[in-house]
Write a protein that holds these residues in place. Structure first.
Motif, PDB file in Angstrom:
ATOM      1  N   VAL A 130      -3.334   0.124 -10.052  1.00 49.81           N
ATOM      2  CA  VAL A 130      -3.133   0.797  -8.763  1.00 49.81           C
ATOM      3  C   VAL A 130      -3.662   2.222  -8.835  1.00 49.81           C
ATOM      4  CG1 VAL A 130      -1.379   1.663  -7.175  1.00 49.81           C
ATOM      5  CG2 VAL A 130      -1.127  -0.598  -8.202  1.00 49.81           C
ATOM      6  N   GLU A 131      -4.409   2.631  -7.806  1.00 47.25           N
ATOM      7  CA  GLU A 131      -4.857   4.019  -7.732  1.00 47.25           C
ATOM      8  C   GLU A 131      -4.171   4.677  -6.550  1.00 47.25           C
ATOM      9  OE1 GLU A 131      -9.079   4.592  -7.787  1.00 47.25           O
ATOM     10  OE2 GLU A 131      -9.261   3.497  -9.680  1.00 47.25           O
ATOM     11  N   SER A 132      -3.409   5.724  -6.857  1.00 53.05           N
ATOM     12  CA  SER A 132      -2.631   6.335  -5.785  1.00 53.05           C
ATOM     13  C   SER A 132      -2.444   7.819  -6.034  1.00 53.05           C
ATOM     14  CB  SER A 132      -1.266   5.647  -5.733  1.00 53.05           C
ATOM     15  OG  SER A 132      -0.437   6.301  -4.804  1.00 53.05           O
ATOM     16  N   ILE A 133      -2.421   8.573  -4.948  1.00 48.90           N
ATOM     17  CA  ILE A 133      -2.086   9.986  -5.050  1.00 48.90           C
ATOM     18  C   ILE A 133      -0.596  10.125  -4.748  1.00 48.90           C
ATOM     19  CG2 ILE A 133      -2.488  12.273  -4.047  1.00 48.90           C
ATOM     20  CD1 ILE A 133      -5.327  11.275  -3.309  1.00 48.90           C
ATOM     21  N   MET A 134      -0.126   9.324  -3.819  1.00 50.30           N
ATOM     22  CA  MET A 134       1.295   9.364  -3.446  1.00 50.30           C
ATOM     23  C   MET A 134       2.167   8.836  -4.566  1.00 50.30           C
ATOM     24  SD  MET A 134       2.017   8.092   0.279  1.00 50.30           S
ATOM     25  CE  MET A 134       1.804   9.182   1.625  1.00 50.30           C
ATOM     26  N   GLU A 135       3.393   9.369  -4.650  1.00 52.29           N
ATOM     27  CA  GLU A 135       4.365   8.898  -5.634  1.00 52.29           C
ATOM     28  C   GLU A 135       5.542   8.262  -4.891  1.00 52.29           C
ATOM     29  OE1 GLU A 135       5.225   9.107  -9.012  1.00 52.29           O
ATOM     30  OE2 GLU A 135       3.216   9.717  -9.604  1.00 52.29           O
ATOM     31  N   PRO A 136       5.622   6.964  -4.844  1.00 53.63           N
ATOM     32  CA  PRO A 136       6.761   6.352  -4.138  1.00 53.63           C
ATOM     33  C   PRO A 136       8.040   6.433  -4.991  1.00 53.63           C
ATOM     34  CG  PRO A 136       5.381   4.675  -5.122  1.00 53.63           C
ATOM     35  CD  PRO A 136       4.713   5.981  -5.429  1.00 53.63           C
ATOM     36  N   ASP A 137       9.189   6.075  -4.417  1.00 51.63           N
ATOM     37  CA  ASP A 137      10.426   6.066  -5.195  1.00 51.63           C
ATOM     38  C   ASP A 137      10.358   5.031  -6.302  1.00 51.63           C
ATOM     39  OD1 ASP A 137      11.440   8.013  -3.596  1.00 51.63           O
ATOM     40  OD2 ASP A 137      12.462   6.627  -2.232  1.00 51.63           O
ATOM     41  N   ILE A 138       9.830   3.868  -5.974  1.00 47.41           N
ATOM     42  CA  ILE A 138       9.612   2.870  -7.033  1.00 47.41           C
ATOM     43  C   ILE A 138       8.195   2.314  -6.909  1.00 47.41           C
ATOM     44  CG2 ILE A 138      12.024   2.121  -7.267  1.00 47.41           C
ATOM     45  CD1 ILE A 138      11.287  -0.341  -5.566  1.00 47.41           C
ATOM     46  N   TRP A 139       7.671   1.934  -8.052  1.00 49.06           N
ATOM     47  CA  TRP A 139       6.369   1.254  -8.057  1.00 49.06           C
ATOM     48  C   TRP A 139       6.625  -0.241  -8.162  1.00 49.06           C
ATOM     49  CZ3 TRP A 139       2.108   3.934  -7.082  1.00 49.06           C
ATOM     50  CH2 TRP A 139       2.079   5.305  -7.383  1.00 49.06           C
ATOM     51  N   VAL A 140       5.753  -1.029  -7.578  1.00 46.53           N
ATOM     52  CA  VAL A 140       5.844  -2.466  -7.851  1.00 46.53           C
ATOM     53  C   VAL A 140       4.457  -2.995  -8.183  1.00 46.53           C
ATOM     54  CG1 VAL A 140       7.907  -3.026  -6.519  1.00 46.53           C
ATOM     55  CG2 VAL A 140       5.721  -2.999  -5.383  1.00 46.53           C
ATOM     56  N   ARG A 141       4.457  -4.046  -8.974  1.00 40.69           N
ATOM     57  CA  ARG A 141       3.162  -4.631  -9.317  1.00 40.69           C
ATOM     58  C   ARG A 141       2.526  -5.222  -8.070  1.00 40.69           C
ATOM     59  NH1 ARG A 141       2.928  -4.882 -14.829  1.00 40.69           N
ATOM     60  NH2 ARG A 141       4.991  -5.030 -15.763  1.00 40.69           N
ATOM     61  N   PRO A 142       1.212  -5.105  -7.943  1.00 46.36           N
ATOM     62  CA  PRO A 142       0.552  -5.649  -6.747  1.00 46.36           C
ATOM     63  C   PRO A 142       0.653  -7.170  -6.715  1.00 46.36           C
ATOM     64  CG  PRO A 142      -1.027  -4.617  -8.267  1.00 46.36           C
ATOM     65  CD  PRO A 142       0.316  -4.406  -8.846  1.00 46.36           C
ATOM     66  N   GLU A 143       1.550  -7.682  -5.879  1.00 46.09           N
ATOM     67  CA  GLU A 143       1.749  -9.132  -5.802  1.00 46.09           C
ATOM     68  C   GLU A 143       1.943  -9.604  -4.371  1.00 46.09           C
ATOM     69  OE1 GLU A 143       5.034 -10.346  -8.201  1.00 46.09           O
ATOM     70  OE2 GLU A 143       3.926  -9.854 -10.019  1.00 46.09           O
ATOM     71  N   MET A 144       2.742  -8.813  -3.608  1.00 48.84           N
ATOM     72  CA  MET A 144       3.131  -9.290  -2.289  1.00 48.84           C
ATOM     73  C   MET A 144       2.126  -8.825  -1.236  1.00 48.84           C
ATOM     74  SD  MET A 144       6.632  -8.308  -0.327  1.00 48.84           S
ATOM     75  CE  MET A 144       7.848  -9.352  -1.046  1.00 48.84           C
ATOM     76  N   VAL A 145       1.680  -9.752  -0.411  1.00 49.48           N
ATOM     77  CA  VAL A 145       0.707  -9.410   0.635  1.00 49.48           C
ATOM     78  C   VAL A 145       1.383  -9.514   2.011  1.00 49.48           C
ATOM     79  CG1 VAL A 145      -1.543  -9.976   1.628  1.00 49.48           C
ATOM     80  CG2 VAL A 145      -1.134 -10.350  -0.812  1.00 49.48           C
ATOM     81  N   LEU A 146       1.275  -8.452   2.805  1.00 47.84           N
ATOM     82  CA  LEU A 146       1.865  -8.446   4.141  1.00 47.84           C
ATOM     83  C   LEU A 146       0.783  -8.197   5.183  1.00 47.84           C
ATOM     84  CD1 LEU A 146       5.029  -6.177   3.677  1.00 47.84           C
ATOM     85  CD2 LEU A 146       4.826  -8.621   3.347  1.00 47.84           C
ATOM     86  N   GLU A 147       1.006  -8.760   6.357  1.00 54.49           N
ATOM     87  CA  GLU A 147       0.035  -8.529   7.422  1.00 54.49           C
ATOM     88  C   GLU A 147       0.451  -7.292   8.219  1.00 54.49           C
ATOM     89  OE1 GLU A 147      -2.038 -11.778   9.966  1.00 54.49           O
ATOM     90  OE2 GLU A 147      -0.365 -10.967  11.128  1.00 54.49           O
ATOM     91  N   ILE A 148      -0.508  -6.420   8.411  1.00 53.70           N
ATOM     92  CA  ILE A 148      -0.247  -5.126   9.039  1.00 53.70           C
ATOM     93  C   ILE A 148      -1.217  -4.951  10.209  1.00 53.70           C
ATOM     94  CG2 ILE A 148      -0.345  -2.607   8.611  1.00 53.70           C
ATOM     95  CD1 ILE A 148       1.832  -3.981   6.949  1.00 53.70           C
ATOM     96  N   VAL A 149      -0.710  -4.393  11.328  1.00 55.74           N
ATOM     97  CA  VAL A 149      -1.644  -3.965  12.377  1.00 55.74           C
ATOM     98  C   VAL A 149      -1.598  -2.447  12.460  1.00 55.74           C
ATOM     99  CG1 VAL A 149      -1.699  -5.931  13.931  1.00 55.74           C
ATOM    100  CG2 VAL A 149       0.160  -4.290  14.121  1.00 55.74           C
ATOM    101  N   GLY A 150      -2.651  -1.872  12.963  1.00 54.03           N
ATOM    102  CA  GLY A 150      -2.678  -0.423  13.103  1.00 54.03           C
ATOM    103  C   GLY A 150      -3.505  -0.071  14.307  1.00 54.03           C
ATOM    104  N   ASP A 151      -3.531   1.209  14.675  1.00 53.79           N
ATOM    105  CA  ASP A 151      -4.318   1.600  15.838  1.00 53.79           C
ATOM    106  C   ASP A 151      -5.775   1.850  15.500  1.00 53.79           C
ATOM    107  OD1 ASP A 151      -2.215   1.295  17.381  1.00 53.79           O
ATOM    108  OD2 ASP A 151      -2.038   3.368  18.063  1.00 53.79           O
ATOM    109  N   GLU A 152      -5.990   2.498  14.367  1.00 47.10           N
ATOM    110  CA  GLU A 152      -7.375   2.746  13.956  1.00 47.10           C
ATOM    111  C   GLU A 152      -7.418   3.163  12.498  1.00 47.10           C
ATOM    112  OE1 GLU A 152      -9.080   6.334  15.662  1.00 47.10           O
ATOM    113  OE2 GLU A 152      -7.091   6.985  16.243  1.00 47.10           O
ATOM    114  N   ILE A 153      -8.620   3.283  11.983  1.00 42.83           N
ATOM    115  CA  ILE A 153      -8.786   3.755  10.612  1.00 42.83           C
ATOM    116  C   ILE A 153      -9.197   5.222  10.704  1.00 42.83           C
ATOM    117  CG2 ILE A 153     -10.024   3.425   8.443  1.00 42.83           C
ATOM    118  CD1 ILE A 153      -8.655   0.872   9.134  1.00 42.83           C
ATOM    119  N   THR A 154      -8.488   6.074   9.955  1.00 42.21           N
ATOM    120  CA  THR A 154      -8.814   7.505  10.004  1.00 42.21           C
ATOM    121  C   THR A 154      -9.084   8.032   8.594  1.00 42.21           C
ATOM    122  OG1 THR A 154      -6.462   7.957   9.796  1.00 42.21           O
ATOM    123  CG2 THR A 154      -7.364   8.014  12.010  1.00 42.21           C
ATOM    124  N   LEU A 155      -9.705   9.194   8.542  1.00 38.09           N
ATOM    125  CA  LEU A 155      -9.888   9.855   7.237  1.00 38.09           C
ATOM    126  C   LEU A 155      -8.527  10.375   6.787  1.00 38.09           C
ATOM    127  CD1 LEU A 155     -13.158  11.771   8.014  1.00 38.09           C
ATOM    128  CD2 LEU A 155     -12.877  10.013   6.260  1.00 38.09           C
TER     129      LEU A 155
END
Ligand code: ATP
Length: 596
Positions: free
Chosen positions: A508-533
Motif C-alpha cells: 500500500v502506498e499512502s500519505i494518510m495515516e488511518p487509525d488502523i491499516w488493513v491488508r488490501p482484500e475487500m473491494v467496495l463499489e463507490i460512486v463519486g462526483d468527479e476526479i480531482t487533483l
C-alpha cells in the motif's frame, strides 16, 4: 519426477528474502533461484504455497484454519497460556510473528533431535489439515498442526502459521511467478502465460515447466472442469473513440448487469465457474438444468451473464438481487424467489474443438448453433456498428432495457478470445461516462478510521485505494464515510478489526495515516462526483501535476460489496487517470459550445 528433497527451512529462507522486498524484479529473481533448486514435483507445491494456497481456486479447498484453532496448537507446543498469546497477538497483529516469538523463547530444543521438515512433508500435512471434515475435525487439525510446529524452527513456525490461517501474503502475484518461470527457462513468457490462462492452475504450470519446459507448458489446453481465466474489457467514454480504436467497425452487445458464469458441459454433466474461477455449481441448480436442456453440444465451454429478473414482470433486476443466491441453505427456494436469465456471449470450446483462436463472429456463430434459445436462455443482444450515431442509439436502447451500457468488440481476424487479459479487443462503454462521473469505481479498503459520537468505537470511515498494475501496489484515492447503513458499519467493524495491522502493509502506498491499516482484500463499489487533483492521495501521483495525486470527490458507498472481485480486479490507477482526462475533455467541449 524426482523425490522431493527441498528442506522447508530452505524454502523459508527464500520467503524471508521475498518478504524483505517490494520490488517485482527482485522478487522474480529470488523466485528463479527457488524454482531452480526445486524438483518438478515440488515446484507446483511451492508455487501454490508462495501464493498462500494449496490448490487452484476451482477445487474449493482452502487453507484458512480459524485463528482460534491455530492458537490452540501454538499453546500446545509452547506451553504458554491463552492470555499471553492474545496479548502478543494484539501487539503484533500477526499470529505468525507470535509463533516465531514463542518458539524462540522455548527452552527445550526438541527440533535438533528431530528430522528436518521438507516441503513435501509440510505440504502433505497442510493437505490433511485442509481436508479434515466432520466430527472431530477440529481436534485433528489442531493435533496435526501442533505436530508440525513441534518440529519447526521459530522461522518455519512463522510461515506455517501464516499458511494455515490463510494469511501468507508475501506480496508475490501470480504473474510474478509466471515471469520467474519464463526467466528460469530463458524465455517463453507468452506460452507460459497462455498455459496459465487456459488452466488457471499455477501449480500445474510450474511443475510442467520444470519437467517438460516451455514446450510442455504450451501443450496445456482447455479441459472440462478446469476454468479458463476470463477475457476482460478496457473502457472508453465516447462512441467516436471506441470506433476509432476498432478501426471503424465493431460488434456492440448489451452489457448486462449480472454475474459472469463460465459454463462447462460434458454430456449431462454441467459445472459453473465464477469470474474468479470458483466452482459455484451448487448455488445454481436452475442454471445447471437450463444448460443441460439448452446447450445442444455434447461438450462445451461457454460464457454468459446471469441476470436476476422479476418473475412477476420479467424485468431485469440490478446486480445486488443476485447476492440472494450466494448462500449455502435453501438453495432451491432461493432459485424460485430470485430466478435468473442467461445471456450467452462467447463459446470457447465445442465438441473437441477449441474456438479461442477464431475471430469473434465465428465463435458467436458456433455459439448460436449449439443454443436452443428461450425467453430466459439466449444470446446477448448485439449488432455490428460502424458509425457513432448508431452506437449511441444502441447504447440508449441497452440502458432502456436495464443494462449498464454496451461492450463493443473487435471483429477483425485478430479478434481471438484472449484468456486472462484486459485488452482493447473488448471495450466497455457505460452510460454514465457520457457526461460527468456518475460511474462507479471498485476500490480496495486499505485502512479505516473510527467514528465519533454515536459511532465511536465502530469503524466510521474507510481509506480506499486503486490498483496500480505496473507496480503491483495499491494507491489511495479517497476516504469514504457516506452511504453506509448501521449494519454495514457493524459488519465492517466485525470483519476489519480482527485483521487490523499496526503498520502499513507493504503493497500500500499512502500519505494518510488511518487509525488502523488493513491488508488490501475487500473491494467496495463507490460512486463519486468527479476526479480531482489531490495533495494527500497517492493515486496517479506526479502523473498530472507534480506533488499531486488524484482523488474521488464526494465519494459514497453504493451498498455493493464486490465479493466477486479480487483486489487486483479493482479499478486501476490508469483507469482513474483516464477518467480524469476525459472529464477535462467534457469540460473543454462544454466551454467551446458556451463560447460559440
Ligand atoms: P464491471 O465492474 O464493469 O462489470 P469487470 O471488471 O467485472 O467490470 P469488465 O471486463 O470490465 O469486467 O467487463 C466485462 C464484464 O461485463 C464481464 O466480466 C461480464 O461479467 C459482463 N458482461 C455483461 N454483458 C457482457 C457481454 N455482452 N459481453 C461480455 N461481458 C459482458
Amino acid at each position: 519426477m524426482g523425490e522431493g528433497r527441498l528442506d522447508f527451512s530452505r524454502l523459508v529462507s527464500f520467503y524471508e528474502r521475498l518478504e524483505a522486498t517490494t520490488k517485482r524484479l527482485e522478487m522474480r529473481d529470488i523466485l528463479v533461484e527457488l524454482f531452480r533448486e526445486s524438483e518438478p514435483g515440488e515446484a507446483g507445491k511451492i508455487a501454490y504455497l508462495t501464493l498462500g494456497e494449496l490448490y487452484p481456486p476451482h477445487t474449493g479447498v482452502e487453507l484458512g484454519m480459524a485463528e482460534k484453532l491455530a492458537i490452540r496448537a501454538l499453546r500446545l507446543v509452547s506451553g504458554v497460556d491463552e492470555q499471553r498469546v492474545e496479548e502478543l497477538l494484539r501487539k503484533t497483529g500477526d499470529l505468525g510473528l507470535v509463533a516465531e516469538q514463542l518458539l524462540s523463547s522455548k527452552k527445550t530444543q526438541m527440533t535438533l533431535s528431530l528430522e528436518e521438515l521438507t516441503v513435501e512433508k509440510v505440504y502433505g500435512q497442510l493437505e490433511r489439515i485442509a481436508r479434515f471434515a466432520g466430527e472431530g475435525a477440529m481436534e485433528m487439525k489442531v493435533k496435526t498442526l501442533s505436530g508440525l510446529l513441534a518440529q519447526a524452527s521459530p522461522k518455519e513456525a512463522k510461515y506455517l502459521i501464516r499458511l494455515v490461517t490463510g494469511k501468507m501474503r508475501l506480496g508475490v502475484a501470480d504473474m510474478t511467478i509466471i515471469d520467474a518461470l519464463a526467466a528460469m527457462s530463458g524465455g517463453g513468457k507468452e506460452e507460459i502465460e497462455r498455459a496459465y490462462n487456459l488452466c488457471s492452475d499455477i501449480g500445474l504450470v510450474a511443475s510442467t515447466v520444470k519437467s517438460a519446459g516451455v514446450e510442455g507448458a504450451s501443450r496445456i489446453g482447455m479441459r472440462f472442469g478446469i476454468p479458463v481465466r476470463p477475457m476482460l474489457a478496457e473502457r472508453l467514454t465516447s462512441a467516436e473513440e471506441i470506433l476509432g480504436k476498432l478501426d471503424g467497425t465493431g460488434f456492440a452487445e448489451y452489457k448486462y448487469d449480472g454475474e459472469r458464469m463460465q459454463i462447462h458441459k460434458q454430456n449431462s454433466h454441467v459445472l459453473i465457474f465464477s469470474r474468479r474461477q470458483e466452482n459455484i455449481t451448487s448455488q445454481f441448480p436452475d442454471v445447471v438444468e437450463m444448460c443441460r436442456r439448452g446447450l445442444k453440444a455434447r461438450e462445451a465451454i461457454a460464457e454468459c451473464e446471469a441476470v436476476a429478473y422479476d418473475p412477476d414482470t420479467g424485468d431485469m433486476l440490478p446486480f445486488q438481487e443476485l447476492m440472494h443466491r450466494r448462500r449455502k441453505y435453501d438453495i432451491e427456494k432461493a432459485a424460485q424467489l430470485y430466478p435468473v436469465s442467461l445471456f450467452f456471449f462467447d463459446a470457447l470450446y465445442v465438441d473437441g474443438q477449441p474456438l479461442i483462436d477464431l475471430p469473434l463472429l465465428e465463435r458467436r456463430k458456433m455459439l448460436e448453433s449449439i443454443l436452443e434459445p428461450s425467453e430466459n436462455f439466449r444470446l446477448t443482444e448485439g449488432i455490428v456498428v460502424s458509425d457513432s450515431e448508431n452506437l449511441d442509439k444502441f447504447m440508449l436502447k441497452a440502458v432502456e432495457a436495464g443494462c449498464e451500457g454496451v461492450i463493443v468488440k473487435d471483429i477483425s481476424p485478430k479478434s481471438v478470445y484472449r484468456a486472462g487479459a484486459r485488452g482493447w479487443l473488448w471495450i466497455k462503454y457505460k452510460r454514465s461516462y457520457v457526461s460527468k462521473l456518475t460511474d462507479t469505481l471498485d476500490l480496495v479498503v486499505v485502512g479505516a478510521f473510527y467514528g465519533k459520537g454515536k459511532r465511536s468505537g465502530k469503524i466510521g470511515t474507510l481509506l480506499m485505494a486503486a490498483y496500480d498494475e505496473d507496480a503491483d501496489v495499491f494507491k489511495t484515492v479517497c476516504k469514504v464515510g457516506t452511504g453506509f447503513k448501521d449494519e454495514d458499519l457493524e459488519h465492517l467493524t466485525e470483519t476489519l478489526t480482527p485483521i487490523a495491522l499496526s503498520r502499513k502493509p507493504a503493497r500500500v502506498e499512502s500519505i494518510m495515516e488511518p487509525d488502523i491499516w488493513v491488508r488490501p482484500e475487500m473491494v467496495l463499489e463507490i460512486v463519486g462526483d468527479e476526479i480531482t487533483l489531490s495533495p494527500i492521495h497517492t493515486c496517479g501521483w506526479g502523473a498530472i501535476r507534480q506533488d499531486a495525486g488524484l482523488a474521488v470527490r464526494f465519494p459514497r458507498f453504493t451498498g455493493r460489496y464486490r465479493e466477486d472481485k479480487t483486489p487486483e480486479d479493482a479499478t486501476t490507477v490508469k483507469e482513474i487517470m483516464e477518467m480524469y482526462k476525459s472529464q477535462l475533455k467534457v469540460i473543454a467541449s462544454g466551454e467551446e459550445s458556451e463560447a460559440a
